[in-house]
Design a protein around this motif. Structure first.
Motif, PDB file in Angstrom:
ATOM      1  N   UNK A   1       0.850  -1.194   0.000  1.00 57.21           N
ATOM      2  CA  UNK A   1       0.000   0.000   0.000  1.00 57.21           C
ATOM      3  C   UNK A   1       0.882   1.239   0.000  1.00 57.21           C
ATOM      4  N   UNK A   2       0.777   2.037  -1.051  1.00 55.56           N
ATOM      5  CA  UNK A   2       1.479   3.317  -1.138  1.00 55.56           C
ATOM      6  C   UNK A   2       0.453   4.402  -0.805  1.00 55.56           C
ATOM      7  N   UNK A   3       0.472   4.878   0.434  1.00 52.67           N
ATOM      8  CA  UNK A   3      -0.530   5.845   0.873  1.00 52.67           C
ATOM      9  C   UNK A   3      -0.399   7.162   0.125  1.00 52.67           C
ATOM     10  N   UNK A   4       0.816   7.582  -0.157  1.00 56.67           N
ATOM     11  CA  UNK A   4       1.009   8.858  -0.842  1.00 56.67           C
ATOM     12  C   UNK A   4       0.361   8.849  -2.221  1.00 56.67           C
ATOM     13  N   UNK A   5       0.490   7.745  -2.930  1.00 60.38           N
ATOM     14  CA  UNK A   5      -0.113   7.630  -4.260  1.00 60.38           C
ATOM     15  C   UNK A   5      -1.546   7.106  -4.206  1.00 60.38           C
ATOM     16  N   UNK A   6      -2.032   6.727  -3.015  1.00 63.72           N
ATOM     17  CA  UNK A   6      -3.350   6.109  -2.859  1.00 63.72           C
ATOM     18  C   UNK A   6      -3.457   4.892  -3.782  1.00 63.72           C
ATOM     19  N   UNK A   7      -2.473   4.001  -3.645  1.00 60.17           N
ATOM     20  CA  UNK A   7      -2.279   2.900  -4.565  1.00 60.17           C
ATOM     21  C   UNK A   7      -2.012   1.612  -3.803  1.00 60.17           C
ATOM     22  N   UNK A   8      -2.610   0.533  -4.267  1.00 56.52           N
ATOM     23  CA  UNK A   8      -2.371  -0.798  -3.712  1.00 56.52           C
ATOM     24  C   UNK A   8      -1.937  -1.715  -4.848  1.00 56.52           C
ATOM     25  N   UNK A   9      -0.962  -2.571  -4.575  1.00 53.88           N
ATOM     26  CA  UNK A   9      -0.586  -3.609  -5.534  1.00 53.88           C
ATOM     27  C   UNK A   9      -0.744  -4.972  -4.877  1.00 53.88           C
ATOM     28  N   UNK A  10      -1.465  -5.871  -5.547  1.00 49.01           N
ATOM     29  CA  UNK A  10      -1.592  -7.262  -5.132  1.00 49.01           C
ATOM     30  C   UNK A  10      -1.703  -8.091  -6.403  1.00 49.01           C
ATOM     31  N   UNK A  11      -1.236  -9.315  -6.379  1.00 51.87           N
ATOM     32  CA  UNK A  11      -1.131 -10.086  -7.613  1.00 51.87           C
ATOM     33  C   UNK A  11      -2.473 -10.227  -8.330  1.00 51.87           C
ATOM     34  N   UNK A  12      -3.499 -10.678  -7.619  1.00 50.75           N
ATOM     35  CA  UNK A  12      -4.803 -10.864  -8.248  1.00 50.75           C
ATOM     36  C   UNK A  12      -5.746  -9.693  -7.998  1.00 50.75           C
ATOM     37  N   UNK A  13      -5.421  -8.828  -7.033  1.00 47.94           N
ATOM     38  CA  UNK A  13      -6.278  -7.702  -6.677  1.00 47.94           C
ATOM     39  C   UNK A  13      -6.696  -7.784  -5.221  1.00 47.94           C
TER      40      UNK A  13
END
Length: 266
Positions: A110-122
């Motif tokens: 979770x990149x809070x600054x970019x408001x971004x989450x990365x996970x393989x399937x979602x």
């Protein structure tokens, strides 16, 4: 410094280097976010794994189902599958170090600054971002612990089909793992349908692609895993980066700040 995200590499080492050359990637100044499935099915799993591991802090990695499969073969006693290309890793003199490195990677970032989450399937709509990160940390702690062998022995399976906060032990860890690494189609109540691998338009009755359900936040989600989508989700919020390199498609890398996507034919 530029942060790039890349979809499923799956052992396509030469194509990885080609697409990184296109963006003039340098680990001394840039970072590479890898959306899981670094290895397997492609011709150069060992070279790919060594390259990403050697990036050190210049790599941000989440685990995919193929990465977990390597660990399940090595630590859980499972037999390799007919189409696996893992033997070069398993026979390598640095195999143990590479496996230990894999075990230290995350299920969700979770990149809070970019408001971004990365996970393989979602991440499923039934979880908040805070929930997802918390559940990821639970399973990450297990695979880094003395319980890892037990986990990988019993990891496979489609049950439970749906999240329940009262779940404990292996049932809890397995369903968390399936959401993060195997999810494609899902029901409104969070029930997983794990058999269907076709495009988003071929949803089984009662199910939809996980990214079609409304969320209570505005987080962007970067994911891989679903080559049949060809990167198309119909939404700028849900960014699919598995564009089927290992199946003859393209390998996609994306600038996290500009959204620009660069491709390399495979």
């Amino acid at each position: 410094m530029t942060d790039y995200a890349i979809g499923d590499i799956q052992g396509c080492y030469e194509r990885l280097r080609d697409v990184l050359d296109k963006v003039d990637f340098s680990p001394s100044r840039d970072r590479l976010w890898v959306a899981g499935d670094l290895i397997n099915r492609g011709p150069s799993s060992l070279e790919t794994l060594r390259y990403i591991e050697n990036l050190g802090d210049s790599a941000v990695v989440v685990l995919g189902n193929h990465d977990l499969h390597l660990l399940a073969v090595a630590l859980g006693g499972h037999a390799p599958k007919r189409k696996d290309t893992l033997q070069d890793i398993l026979c390598a003199p640095d195999c143990d170090r590479l496996l230990q490195w894999l075990r230290r990677q995350n299920f969700c970032v979770h990149d809070q600054k970019r408001n971004l989450v990365m996970a393989h399937a979602g991440i499923p709509h039934i979880w908040s971002v805070e929930d997802a990160v918390s559940y990821a940390r639970e399973v990450e702690a297990v695979i880094r612990s003395a319980q890892a062998e037990y986990y990988f022995t019993h990891m496979y399976g489609n049950e439970p089909e749906r999240w329940d906060p009262g779940l404990t032990g292996m049932d809890r860890w397995r369903v968390i793992t399936n959401y993060f690494t195997r999810m494609r189609f899902i029901a409104d109540d969070g029930t997983l349908e794990l058999a269907t691998k076709e495009s988003a338009g071929n949803a089984p009755e009662g199910f939809e692609p996980w990214f079609r359900f409304p969320r209570q936040d505005d987080v962007r989600v970067i994911f891989g895993h679903w080559a049949a989508l060809e990167g198309n989700t119909g939404s700028d919020r849900f960014i699919g980066l598995d564009t089927g390199c290992v199946w003859g498609g393209v390998l996609t890398v994306m600038n996290l700040d500009t959204g620009e996507k660069i491709h390399c034919d495979c």
